[in-house]
Design an enzyme around this catalytic site. Structure first.
Site, PDB file in Angstrom:
ATOM      1  CE  LYS A 117      -4.353  -1.721   1.774  1.00  0.00           C
ATOM      2  NZ  LYS A 117      -5.381  -1.641   2.820  1.00  0.00           N
ATOM      3  CE  LYS A 199      -8.792 -12.064  -4.475  1.00  0.00           C
ATOM      4  NZ  LYS A 199      -8.316 -12.044  -3.092  1.00  0.00           N
ATOM      5  CE  LYS A 202     -12.881  -4.094  -1.621  1.00  0.00           C
ATOM      6  NZ  LYS A 202     -13.519  -4.241  -0.326  1.00  0.00           N
TER       7      LYS A 202
END
Ligand code: TRP
Length: 335
Positions: A117, A199, A202
């Site tokens: 991140k 994968k 979202k």
């Protein structure tokens, strides 16, 4: 609560950021629904974790409610489990502060998700982002749980929660139950419709790659029609046929059949017909969930009531642990 054999206390949470996809359903929500039978489950909407990356306030609030409504619509039953919003239980922040003093900067800076991140949000490497695992440890340890059902990507966080619990217990005496990570075999991993070796996410920028809970039937069918498959023409599950295999997986999950049964059903049929059938199956399965979510969101008072009673139950359990912690570490708590 009667002492049923095998009954466990479990904790899990999910952030309300992003629009949930059918991958989230298969990976997490389905397991929450399953585990609430026969266990004492605490399920939180982890909005305090969400603010470690920038959020639009109105959107964060809306998504928190949407997530709660969606979980309930999918079968998470607020009568059977404790469903609540993390920020409504102040002990999460309070215990985090205590645990911060038992956690080393070095170990936090080595966490995989922090490193990822930090790269992704290089302009906003804030203290919260680094402290994320400590907040997660506080979430878990407040409820003296046996297990933490999570996906593999969260395993490292559960392990650090264990380390912190053991460290605290060694220093101050037995206080926290040391939880086990329960790495969920999702049974099925749902991949991107556009890059089926990746994968379904979202946060994928290509909106055609993911099926969102909020997608209507036309959108769902259009996305499945555009799904990437190979140039062959047989509908068969195999490693070289990532796209077709992913569609077979999705079909089998939403049809409640095995992949072999799905293969048989489509033997000799063309990709076009197959994709349409997958799209229709998913859309028809989502329709009642969407309707229920909409109904719940229209009744804000009901939803607020459910979340308030969840928060109250969580608060009582959390208060007990926090008071014990404060006593152990020497915080004055009055007479
Ligand atoms: N970090 C988890 C995720 O992004 C969400 C989470 C927050 C969580 N607190 C937790 C999961 C406690 C399990 C237990 O998926």
């Amino acid at each position: 609560m009667e002492a049923e054999r095998g009954r466990k206390t479990l904790y899990s949470a999910a952030q309300p950021s992003g629009n949930l996809t059918i991958g989230n359903y298969v990976g997490a929500i389905r397991n929450w629904v399953r585990l609430q039978e026969g266990n004492d489950c605490f399920y939180a909407i982890a909005n305090m974790h969400s603010i470690t990356v920038r959020q639009e306030p109105a959107e964060l609030r809306r998504r928190t409610l949407e997530a709660a409504a969606l979980y309930i619509a999918c079968g998470v039953d607020p009568e059977k489990c404790t469903l609540y919003v993390q920020s409504q239980v102040p002990q999460h922040a309070e215990l985090t502060w205590v645990l911060n003093s038992l956690t080393y900067v070095g170990e936090m800076s080595r966490m995989t998700q922090f490193k990822d991140k930090s790269q992704k949000h290089a302009d906003n490497i804030n203290m919260g982002l680094m402290d994320y695992p400590v907040l997660m440890a506080a979430d878990i340890l407040l409820y003296q749980v046996d297990g933490v059902p999570v996906g593999l990507d969260q395993k490292q966080h559960v392990e650090i929660a264990r380390d912190i619990a053991i460290r605290f217990n060694n220093r101050y005496g037995e206080t926290f139950r040391v939880p086990e990570p329960l790495i969920l075999k999702t049974g099925a991993k749902i991949m991107s419709l556009q890059e089926p070796t990746k994968k379904m996410s979202k946060s994928d920028e290509n909106l055609n790659a993911s099926i969102f809970f909020a997608d209507d039937k036309d959108t769902i069918i259009r996305k499945f029609k555009r799904a990437v498959t190979d140039s062959g023409n047989d509908i068969r599950y195999s490693e070289e046929k990532a796209g077709v295999s992913n569609l077979l997986t999705i079909y089998s999950v939403f049809r409640d059949c095995t992949v072999e049964e799905a293969e048989k059903e489509f033997a000799g049929k063309g990709y076009g017909e197959f994709k349409l059938a997958v799209g229709e199956t998913v859309a028809d399965k989502l329709a009642p969930v969407q309707a229920e979510q909409k109904k719940l969101l229209a009744d804000k008072a009901y939803l607020a009531g459910v979340l308030a009673s969840g928060a109250e139950r969580a608060f009582k359990a959390a208060r007990k642990t926090l008071s014990k912690v404060y006593r152990k570490i020497g915080f004055y708590q009055g007479e």
